[in-house]
Write an enzyme that holds these catalytic residues in place. Structure first.
Site, mmCIF file in Angstrom:
data_model
loop_
_atom_site.group_PDB
_atom_site.id
_atom_site.type_symbol
_atom_site.label_atom_id
_atom_site.label_comp_id
_atom_site.label_asym_id
_atom_site.label_seq_id
_atom_site.Cartn_x
_atom_site.Cartn_y
_atom_site.Cartn_z
ATOM 1 N N GLU A 248 40.016 -104.277 56.970
ATOM 2 C CA GLU A 248 41.155 -104.472 56.058
ATOM 3 C C GLU A 248 41.976 -103.190 56.114
ATOM 4 O O GLU A 248 41.547 -102.152 55.598
ATOM 5 C CB GLU A 248 40.662 -104.728 54.632
ATOM 6 N N CYS A 282 47.553 -101.250 49.042
ATOM 7 C CA CYS A 282 47.819 -101.731 50.402
ATOM 8 C C CYS A 282 48.846 -102.857 50.393
ATOM 9 O O CYS A 282 49.587 -103.029 51.344
ATOM 10 C CB CYS A 282 46.526 -102.182 51.067
HETATM 11 P P1 NDP Z 1 40.934 -93.740 55.724
HETATM 12 O O1 NDP Z 1 41.015 -94.627 56.896
HETATM 13 O O2 NDP Z 1 41.340 -92.329 55.855
HETATM 14 O O3 NDP Z 1 39.448 -93.726 55.136
HETATM 15 C C1 NDP Z 1 38.757 -94.895 54.786
HETATM 16 C C2 NDP Z 1 37.260 -94.593 54.756
HETATM 17 O O4 NDP Z 1 36.799 -94.341 56.076
HETATM 18 C C3 NDP Z 1 36.913 -93.367 53.925
HETATM 19 O O5 NDP Z 1 35.701 -93.594 53.246
HETATM 20 C C4 NDP Z 1 36.736 -92.315 55.005
HETATM 21 O O6 NDP Z 1 35.938 -91.235 54.605
HETATM 22 C C5 NDP Z 1 36.051 -93.127 56.077
HETATM 23 N N1 NDP Z 1 36.087 -92.558 57.420
HETATM 24 C C6 NDP Z 1 36.915 -91.617 57.918
HETATM 25 N N2 NDP Z 1 36.632 -91.398 59.231
HETATM 26 C C7 NDP Z 1 35.620 -92.228 59.560
HETATM 27 C C8 NDP Z 1 34.885 -92.486 60.752
HETATM 28 N N3 NDP Z 1 35.170 -91.844 61.883
HETATM 29 N N4 NDP Z 1 33.904 -93.405 60.737
HETATM 30 C C9 NDP Z 1 33.626 -94.090 59.596
HETATM 31 N N5 NDP Z 1 34.281 -93.888 58.428
HETATM 32 C C10 NDP Z 1 35.265 -92.974 58.406
HETATM 33 O O7 NDP Z 1 41.772 -94.503 54.595
HETATM 34 P P2 NDP Z 1 42.224 -93.938 53.195
HETATM 35 O O8 NDP Z 1 41.011 -93.611 52.394
HETATM 36 O O9 NDP Z 1 43.268 -92.911 53.418
HETATM 37 O O10 NDP Z 1 42.872 -95.251 52.499
HETATM 38 C C11 NDP Z 1 44.224 -95.579 52.562
HETATM 39 C C12 NDP Z 1 44.446 -96.701 53.545
HETATM 40 O O11 NDP Z 1 43.668 -97.822 53.188
HETATM 41 C C13 NDP Z 1 45.874 -97.188 53.571
HETATM 42 O O12 NDP Z 1 46.275 -97.341 54.899
HETATM 43 C C14 NDP Z 1 45.797 -98.556 52.902
HETATM 44 O O13 NDP Z 1 46.793 -99.457 53.302
HETATM 45 C C15 NDP Z 1 44.448 -99.000 53.303
HETATM 46 N N6 NDP Z 1 43.952 -100.031 52.397
HETATM 47 C C16 NDP Z 1 43.905 -101.328 52.852
HETATM 48 C C17 NDP Z 1 43.504 -102.338 52.012
HETATM 49 C C18 NDP Z 1 43.428 -103.758 52.489
HETATM 50 O O14 NDP Z 1 42.858 -104.582 51.786
HETATM 51 N N7 NDP Z 1 43.975 -104.094 53.649
HETATM 52 C C19 NDP Z 1 43.146 -102.073 50.611
HETATM 53 C C20 NDP Z 1 43.213 -100.684 50.254
HETATM 54 C C21 NDP Z 1 43.617 -99.710 51.130
HETATM 55 P P3 NDP Z 1 36.636 -89.941 53.928
HETATM 56 O O15 NDP Z 1 37.561 -90.406 52.864
HETATM 57 O O16 NDP Z 1 35.479 -89.260 53.346
HETATM 58 O O17 NDP Z 1 37.330 -89.237 55.020
#
Ligand code: NDP
Length: 511
Positions: A248, A282
């Site tokens: 997502e 999002c």
């Molecule tokens: P990120 O992609 O930066 O992070 C998401 C998660 O992935 C965090 O827990 C992060 O950890 C983790 N992560 C980072 N690197 C890795 C890796 N290499 N392997 C596995 N996990 C990893 O997203 P954001 O937290 O910045 O969220 C914002 C984004 O989420 C926006 O683009 C938004 O549109 C989207 N979103 C989409 C939704 C949907 O339903 N389509 C709903 C809500 C948000 P850490 O934070 O510790 O780096």
């Protein structure tokens, strides 16, 4: 105001034993959590695999009882949950109440009730003459151990929320929340334990992106919510392990306002759903296309409403309308989009500046005179901005709305419901609302997911929102059992002729 912000949360905390959690509205550190290493995640997975079979064996009723208790726990602890969410995200009390607490409570009830229906054994009929008289069934079995990796914008709804159907299906779950917002997940884990969830079935792996990667390496399926860039990395890692993944991802959701729209309703929706949660949703409205005859009226009304928004440090119910940004680098992203737009000829009608207080702030901002070459119309801003563009007709609005790598959600406003619905069907988005926005997310019966790769693959909610946490198992039960079936060795000319005739009759019958 903003201290020097890390580019990504992950880069900032790699290698640290613990991670500080800030209140982004005040800049104060409010907790420290463990930055779990590979070995710790492996131990959580080992315990989860030991605990899962008994959880599955409890059946829908036994699991449903725990989930319903958790629904009550959430409501009994509503203020504590909302305050925790608000403290680690900087969001307004009501943003946490409406879009997180209410979602969580409804989701516990929904999945407790729907899991037995959505995952019931299905009787299957087949046209094949080779299986005539045999019983065919489709079963949904829990996949085993699910890894849920979530973002920082909705710690309950978009991180913990996806664990609920996974648990209802009989899986064990490891949740890796964003390192920016881990406290809500830890609080809810405590709630689940108090509600009788057996030890080991659910665990929170706090830590950076590396911890997320370690989770992927341990689990049988990944449910990821986050940015498109990280989603791509997660998808690759899952592909290497040949495990299923549901992604997502981001959005750049358009709103189309036709000339016959109720301008007051449309402008209220535009102002609220672009600024709600400080624009960090999002499916928030990220860009508007308005037909020329009502453009000025619409822009004036939206500007007036956005200017009236009270932004500040949340201090309980009714204290502010909009809080701070949650993720420090968002301030720079939002500022870049606004500045770049202005350099290319856009105008700021209200807002436009980062805040000067401690914490991470950007003012609710309305932009006009924008075009499709600007980052504010193409990239996900994920902040309190609303760029509005005048279009000459509905065709131009549809073309521009679809001119995006994203396709998560979209909205159409018009008094003519048939026309608006026809326009909605032409928008390339996973979910489209007519004379409304965002609220479809709370209808858990309705699937929600991206329509283009940039917004992900797979979806949550509806029957598919729980079946994705299962393996399908097909059963064939032979009830009439001769010693040897007619098609088996040794092949003889007589039986081959008989079979040929049977096939001919059968396939004529099918025409
Ligand atoms: P990120 O992609 O930066 O992070 C998401 C998660 O992935 C965090 O827990 C992060 O950890 C983790 N992560 C980072 N690197 C890795 C890796 N290499 N392997 C596995 N996990 C990893 O997203 P954001 O937290 O910045 O969220 C914002 C984004 O989420 C926006 O683009 C938004 O549109 C989207 N979103 C989409 C939704 C949907 O339903 N389509 C709903 C809500 C948000 P850490 O934070 O510790 O780096």
């Amino acid at each position: 105001m903003t201290s020097t912000a890390p580019q990504t949360a992950t880069q900032h905390n790699v290698g640290r034993a613990s991670i500080p959690v800030e209140n982004p509205a005040t800049g104060e550190v409010i907790a420290q959590v463990r930055n779990m290493a590979v070995a710790e995640v492996a131990e959580l997975a080992r315990r989860a695999r030991v605990a899962q079979p008994a959880w599955e064996a409890l059946g829908f009723d036994g699991r449903g009882r725990v989930l319903r208790r958790m629904q009550r726990w959430l409501m009994d602890n509503a203020d504590k949950v909302i305050t925790t969410i608000s403290a680690e995200t900087g969001k307004a009390y009501e943003d946490a109440q409406i879009a997180e607490l209410s979602y969580g409570a409804a989701a516990f009830e929904f999945w407790a009730k729907k899991a037995p229906r959505y995952l019931a054994d299905e009787k299957v009929r087949s046209k094949s003459i080779f299986v005539k008289g045999k019983r065919l069934m489709l079963r949904y079995r829990p996949i085993g151990l699910v890894g849920v990796i979530g973002p920082w914008n909705y710690p309950l709804t978009n991180s913990f929320g996806d664990c609920i159907p996974a648990l209802a299906a009989g899986n064990a779950v490891i949740l890796k929340p964003s390192e920016i917002t881990p406290l809500t997940s830890l609080l809810l884990a405590q709630g689940l334990a108090e509600c009788g969830l057996p030890d080991g079935v659910f665990a929170v792996a706090t830590g950076s992106g590396d911890t997320g990667a370690a989770v992927i390496d341990e689990v049988d399926m990944v449910m990821f919510t986050g940015s498109t860039a990280t989603g791509r990395k997660v998808g690759v890692r899952c592909a290497e392990r040949l495990i299923p993944v549901s992604l997502e991802l981001g959005g750049k959701d358009p709103m189309v306002v036709l000339a016959d729209a109720d301008v007051e309703r449309a402008s209220n929706h535009a102002a609220y759903y672009s600024m709600f949660n400080c624009g960090q949703t999002c499916i928030s409205i990220e860009r508007c296309y308005v037909e020329a005859p009502i453009y000025d009226d619409f822009v004036n009304r939206v500007t007036e409403k956005v200017r009236a928004i009270r932004q500040g440090v949340p201090a309980g119910p009714g204290s502010v309308d909009v809080g701070s940004l949650t993720f420090p680098p968002q301030v720079a992203t939002v500022e870049r989009h606004v500045q770049e737009a202005c350099e290319r000829g856009a105008k700021v009608l209200t807002g436009g500046q980062r805040g000067r207080d401690k914490g991470y702030w950007f003012e609710p901002t309305v932009l006009v005179d924008v075009d499709h070459d600007m980052a504010c119309m193409r990239e996900e801003t994920f902040g309190p901005t609303l760029p509005i563009m005048k279009v000459k007709d509905v065709d131009e609005a549809i073309r521009l709305a679809n001119d995006s790598e994203y396709g998560l959600s979209a909205a159409v406003f018009s008094r003519d419901l048939a026309r608006a619905t026809a326009v909605a069907k032409q928008l390339n988005a996973g979910a489209v609302t007519v004379n409304d926005a965002v609220i479809n997310y709370l209808a858990l019966e309705l699937p929600m997911g991206g329509a283009k790769p940039g917004s992900g693959s797979g979806h949550r909610h509806g029957p598919g929102g729980i079946r994705k946490y299962c393996r399908q198992q097909s059963l064939l039960i032979s009830r009439i059992n001769p010693k040897r079936d007619i098609h088996m060795h040794p092949y003889t000319a007589r039986r081959t002729r008989l079979l040929g005739r049977a096939l001919a009759i059968f396939n004529r019958g099918l025409k």
